[in-house]
Design an enzyme around this catalytic site. Structure first.
Site, mmCIF file in Angstrom:
data_model
loop_
_atom_site.group_PDB
_atom_site.id
_atom_site.type_symbol
_atom_site.label_atom_id
_atom_site.label_comp_id
_atom_site.label_asym_id
_atom_site.label_seq_id
_atom_site.Cartn_x
_atom_site.Cartn_y
_atom_site.Cartn_z
ATOM 1 N N MET A 26 3.036 0.934 7.411
ATOM 2 C CA MET A 26 3.329 0.560 8.795
ATOM 3 C C MET A 26 4.753 -0.011 8.875
ATOM 4 S SD MET A 26 -0.205 -0.588 10.529
ATOM 5 C CE MET A 26 -0.233 -2.263 9.974
ATOM 6 N N HIS A 33 5.672 -2.140 -1.176
ATOM 7 C CA HIS A 33 5.649 -0.744 -0.731
ATOM 8 C C HIS A 33 6.446 0.145 -1.691
ATOM 9 C CE1 HIS A 33 5.163 -2.832 3.294
ATOM 10 N NE2 HIS A 33 4.147 -1.997 3.307
ATOM 11 N N LEU A 181 2.762 -9.799 -2.015
ATOM 12 C CA LEU A 181 3.720 -9.439 -0.956
ATOM 13 C C LEU A 181 2.978 -8.785 0.209
ATOM 14 C CD1 LEU A 181 7.060 -8.188 -2.498
ATOM 15 C CD2 LEU A 181 6.069 -10.472 -2.408
HETATM 16 O O1 PAF Z 1 -2.158 -0.573 4.699
HETATM 17 C C1 PAF Z 1 -1.489 -0.199 5.683
HETATM 18 O O2 PAF Z 1 -0.277 -0.424 5.776
HETATM 19 C C2 PAF Z 1 -2.204 0.529 6.817
HETATM 20 O O3 PAF Z 1 -3.518 0.075 6.967
HETATM 21 C C3 PAF Z 1 -2.166 2.051 6.647
HETATM 22 C C4 PAF Z 1 -2.919 2.510 5.419
HETATM 23 C C5 PAF Z 1 -0.730 2.538 6.582
HETATM 24 C C6 PAF Z 1 -2.834 2.722 7.857
HETATM 25 O O4 PAF Z 1 -2.176 2.410 9.054
#
Ligand code: PAF
Length: 279
Positions: A26, A33, A181
């Protein structure tokens, strides 16, 4: 890196790719990430990431509007990681009409823990993840263990619907003081940020209790919650569960060394943090 917003263009760009590794996000990307992106690269090629703040998974009183959006900084980070395509659809691209068909996870997994405190959350997550999978058609997709219940729900969805996407689990990425994080950490004040790693300490202490043979789970959970409350936290749950299905263990499970996990969600000020530790 190609930045693509439309589903048709994405399909054109990825046509014929059989080993795509996918990291859905997101946005507001941090090292956690990026560690998912690095793991994705080890499992496939090309690597595709997505950024989409999914309204469907936010409750009416949650932070959809103020969820941090840092698109340009995110692009720079993904570019440096060698991501091939960033899929960044608008709401109109992904939900051109109201999303009336939705994925409903089973209640015994979707309505407990996070699902109990965030009704509809896992319907929103499962629906968008399935839709993103149908757009990207990845061979593998990477999800972090920090959102352990989400990971399990997506893995089970993929298995039960026979999706051709293998779900890869990534270890939780932590700051030096142990705080997992999360994009929401940026809501913490300076003093809350100092207190925040206490959640992990609580989980470690429960792990220690269980490993040293304590079987009075309900009591241990109650004490752990009370200790957090003393430190001004507002815990939603601290719960010891079986790793295989997130159900509470019984005495036999404890005696037979069933793999366990302790999961927690608690508010510090107005920021809700979640974390877990495998036992
Ligand atoms: O974990 C996340 O950032 C969200 O739940 C995802 C998997 C991108 C779905 O919107």
């Amino acid at each position: 890196m190609k930045i693509i917003t439309s589903i048709d263009e994405l399909r054109d760009q990825l046509r014929g790719q059989l080993r795509t590794a996918f990291v859905p996000t997101m946005g507001n990307l941090h090292e956690g990430h990026l560690s998912l992106v690095r793991l994705a690269r080890r499992h496939g090629d090309p690597v595709v990431a997505s950024i989409f703040v999914n309204r469907l998974q936010f409750g009416p009183n949650e932070d959809f509007d103020k969820y941090p959006r840092t698109f340009q900084a995110d692009i720079d980070k993904l570019e440096k990681e060698g991501v091939y395509v960033l899929f960044a659809p608008t709401e109109k691209d992904l939900y051109p009409e109201p999303q009336e068909y939705r994925v409903q996870p089973p209640g015994n997994l979707g309505d407990i823990l996070e699902g109990e405190f965030r009704p509809g959350f896992f319907v929103g997550v499962s629906t968008i993840v399935l839709k993103l999978f149908l757009c990207v058609q990845p061979r593998v997709a990477v999800f972090g263990k920090k959102d352990y219940q989400q990971l399990m729900i997506i893995r089970n969805m993929s298995r039960q619907l026979a999706l051709p996407t293998e779900i890869i689990a990534a270890e939780t990425y932590r700051a030096e003081d142990g705080l997992a994080l999360s994009s929401r950490n940026m809501y913490l004040s300076a003093s809350e940020r100092i207190e925040a790693p206490h959640l992990l300490k609580t989980l470690h202490s429960l792990k220690h209790d269980i490993r040293s043979g304590r079987k009075d789970i309900a009591e241990l959970q109650k004490i752990a919650m009370a200790r957090l409350v003393e430190r001004q936290w507002k815990p939603d749950y601290i719960s010891i569960r079986k790793r295989c299905d997130l159900q509470p263990p019984n005495t036999d499970d404890l005696t037979n060394n069933e793999p366990l996990i302790v999961l927690a969600a608690a508010k510090l000020g107005t920021t809700r943090l979640i974390d877990n530790v495998e036992i």
